[in-house]
Design an enzyme around this catalytic site. Structure first.
Site, mmCIF file in Angstrom:
data_model
loop_
_atom_site.group_PDB
_atom_site.id
_atom_site.type_symbol
_atom_site.label_atom_id
_atom_site.label_comp_id
_atom_site.label_asym_id
_atom_site.label_seq_id
_atom_site.Cartn_x
_atom_site.Cartn_y
_atom_site.Cartn_z
ATOM 1 N N CYS A 10 34.281 33.756 50.851
ATOM 2 C CA CYS A 10 34.094 33.334 49.469
ATOM 3 C C CYS A 10 32.737 32.650 49.382
ATOM 4 O O CYS A 10 31.919 32.779 50.286
ATOM 5 C CB CYS A 10 35.235 32.439 48.980
ATOM 6 N N CYS A 86 36.680 35.628 46.170
ATOM 7 C CA CYS A 86 36.046 35.010 45.013
ATOM 8 C C CYS A 86 36.661 35.551 43.720
ATOM 9 O O CYS A 86 37.364 36.557 43.740
ATOM 10 C CB CYS A 86 34.543 35.247 45.051
ATOM 11 N N CYS A 94 30.495 37.476 44.300
ATOM 12 C CA CYS A 94 31.183 37.746 45.556
ATOM 13 C C CYS A 94 30.160 38.142 46.617
ATOM 14 O O CYS A 94 29.316 39.004 46.372
ATOM 15 C CB CYS A 94 32.190 38.881 45.392
#
Length: 172
Positions: A10, A86, A94
Site C-alpha cells: 500500500c 490501496c 496504488c
C-alpha cells in the site's frame, strides 16, 4: 510453491498491509509467508493496527513500516504473489511493482484515515480487519500449489471483491 510468498503493498505500510501481513502469517501456519511494504512508508506501524491484531490474538512482534524498495532488484526476496490494498475509490494511488509473480488488487478504505473518537477509529480498524480476514480465509482455501498463474490471478481477483459482510464491494 511452498511456502507461498505474498507481498501486501500500500502507500504508507502502517495499517492495511500490516493487518494483511500479520493475519496471513498467523492463519497461514507456514503454508504462506507474508510480507508488507509501502511506496511511501510512514516509518511506523499505526498503533490502532497493533491494538487490533493483539486483540485478535495475533502476534505483533517484528511488524514494521518499510519501503517496497526492499522487494525490487536482484537482492529482493522471491515472491509468488503481490497484492495491492490501496483504495482506488478514494483516488489513492496504488504502487506498481514489477517482477515474475502474480499481481492482484484487494482495495480497501484506509482505517488510518478514520476520524473521530478513539472508539470510532477502533471500529474502522475492526471493520478493515474483518474484510482482510475474510479475504485471507478465501486465499487459504485456494489450492495455490496447483493453480496455473492465470487461474491463480483469476481466483485472487475474485477474492478482492469480498467484503467483511459476506457480500462483494460492487454490491456494497
Amino acid at each position: 510453491m511452498h511456502p507461498c510468498r505474498v507481498l501486501f503493498i500500500c502507500t504508507g505500510n502502517s495499517a492495511r498491509s500490516i493487518l494483511s501481513e500479520a493475519t496471513l502469517n498467523h492463519l497461514g501456519k507456514g503454508r504462506f509467508v507474508a510480507l508488507s511494504a509501502g511506496s511511501k512508508p510512514t516509518g511506523q506501524v499505526n498503533p490502532y493496527a497493533l491494538e487490533q491484531l493483539a486483540g485478535a490474538g495475533m502476534p505483533i512482534d517484528g511488524l514494521s513500516s518499510k519501503s517496497w524498495d526492499e522487494f525490487v532488484g536482484e537482492q529482493a526476496p522471491p515472491l509468488d504473489i503481490a497484492i495491492t490494498v490501496c483504495d482506488a475509490a478514494a483516488s489513492e494511488p496504488c504502487p506498481v511493482l514489477f517482477g515474475d509473480f502474480v499481481r492482484t488488487h484487494w482495495g480497501l478504505p484506509d482505517p488510518a484515515a478514520a476520524e473521530g473518537s478513539p472508539a470510532a477509529i477502533r471500529a474502522a480498524f475492526h471493520q478493515a480487519h474483518a474484510v482482510i480476514t475474510r479475504r485471507i480465509m478465501a486465499l487459504l482455501n485456494l489450492p495455490v500449489e496447483t493453480l496455473s498463474p492465470k487461474e491463480l490471478k483469476s481466483a485472487l481477483d475474485g477474492i478482492g471483491a469480498l467484503t467483511g459482510d459476506g457480500g462483494s464491494e460492487a454490491a456494497a
